[in-house]
Write a protein that holds these residues in place. Sequence first.
Motif, mmCIF file in Angstrom:
data_model
loop_
_atom_site.group_PDB
_atom_site.id
_atom_site.type_symbol
_atom_site.label_atom_id
_atom_site.label_comp_id
_atom_site.label_asym_id
_atom_site.label_seq_id
_atom_site.Cartn_x
_atom_site.Cartn_y
_atom_site.Cartn_z
ATOM 1 N N THR A 42 -13.862 -28.034 -55.487
ATOM 2 C CA THR A 42 -12.445 -27.970 -55.837
ATOM 3 C C THR A 42 -11.814 -29.343 -56.006
ATOM 4 N N ASP A 43 -12.534 -30.416 -55.604
ATOM 5 C CA ASP A 43 -11.955 -31.756 -55.741
ATOM 6 C C ASP A 43 -12.517 -32.525 -56.926
ATOM 7 N N THR A 44 -13.234 -31.824 -57.802
ATOM 8 C CA THR A 44 -13.760 -32.466 -59.009
ATOM 9 C C THR A 44 -13.397 -31.637 -60.228
ATOM 10 N N PRO A 67 -2.975 -27.382 -53.527
ATOM 11 C CA PRO A 67 -3.952 -27.442 -54.625
ATOM 12 C C PRO A 67 -4.253 -26.052 -55.155
#
Length: 524
Positions: A42-44, A67
């Motif tokens: 989820t962070d890319t 997010p």
Amino acid sequence: MALNQSGWRPTTPEAGSNAAPTFTGNKALMLEEALIFEIGSTDTTGVEVAAPVTSASRLGALARTAPIGLPGLSEPETIRHYTRLSRQNYAIDLGLFPLGSCTMKHNPRLNEKMARLPGFADVHPLQPVDTVQGALGVINELAFWLIDLTGMHGVAMSPKAGAHGELCGMLCIKAALEKRGEGHRKVVLVPESAHGTNPATAAFAGFTVEDIPATAGGRVDTEALKARLGPDVAAVMITNPNTCGLFERDLKAISDAVHAAGGYVYCDGANFNAIVGRVRPGDLGIDAMHINLHKTFSTPHGGGGPGSGPTVLSEALAPFGPLPFTARMKDGHIALIEEETAGDDHPDTFGRMTAFHGQMGMFTRALTYILSHGADGLRQVAEDAVLNANYVLRSLEDTLDAPFAFAGPCMHEAIFSDEGFPEGFSTIDVAKALIDEGFHPMTMYFPLVVHGAMLIEPTETESKAALDQFIGALRSVAERAKAGDASLKTAPHFAPRSRLDETLAARKPKLVWREPVVASEAAE
């Protein structure tokens, strides 16, 4: 199951197999595939996006405060993920699709090519009529083919699915009754052998539904129907051929009786491919009938649409049909009649059903199919559909119980039951085992008039070789069930997933993915 530390889940071998589990979870070319949330992070993100220019938000209280949580994958990861998922699906391009009452047949690629021609694929419903004369010509010509094939007086082209077409027909009946000053007729009679959408449509249109029983032979109890006719009956909704795969031989007598009692006859035409070119519903006294273009005239079926359900109308109901419709003028120009105007020739229309005039892609495909077959080819469609279904019926009646085999030949589909299976075994065990044989299961537990029903429609596009393979597979599974083979209770064994708790999945579906809690974190 969660992924292991290396990011993969090992697979266990099938019961009785000597194979060792694989590190990846893959079974040769049957590739295991995790959820997209388990693959991505989820962070890319798979693309580089420039940082947004900071500015005041206009979203106010609607601005996101956390997010979004979508997984980021590279382009090849994304393509592989969805390709692997597609390989776990069944499709008509892989093999026979024996769903009963669905007509899952081959879609000729010629149809697709024609639907993609410029002027059809990119036509817009708000274009000026003078710029879309070709498209309107397709609609108009298809309309005349449908009228001719059914022996009816008019057709509404705008309904966008079978049930939508049913609603169109029932609204025409409602409008006709109100015009006669008989709006008090509120009862619609629906035989047990009708499609399930029929009573739902009648109720949605404001009618009260009453059941008419079937005979032991799977057809409408004509005498029971006639006995119920009266001044409160608006219409009868009858499916022909019906969901037991049988032709309603008394339909003309039923129509005559309904008309004499002041009602109308609606026919569910979803199974029209069994009689196209052989029987004209108008000759049987039908007042309205929808036609599923995807079933009889081979436009893509399933996946949520688009669909198309034109509704043919008798002379008595045609004046009440919906707008818009096409009309060829004396100079050859095709007009699109969209408005009710003073002094026009359609003052009784019940109005619109859709914003525009139907599904252009479906019309193009259907007309292509009709023109490429011709009248004689369409007749053969019905003959082959009936031949294939009877071949399945007679090839399996010695192994599976065929409750209506004594009633004579079936039409487009054959029906079997779970009668004769030992205690503890049922239709679902046979259906799940067919998955291991490489086939999509048949329709299960429908129609409701047959206990443990197995409804099979081979369609007209399957070869004898394809039918023989399916018949052999179903015979093998049925014999295993009769022998009490306990392995059927856990089938399928070779599918990406074994048997699931479908009741739990339906009642308590997990619609949101949540990050699994690691044991060490939970302890803290």
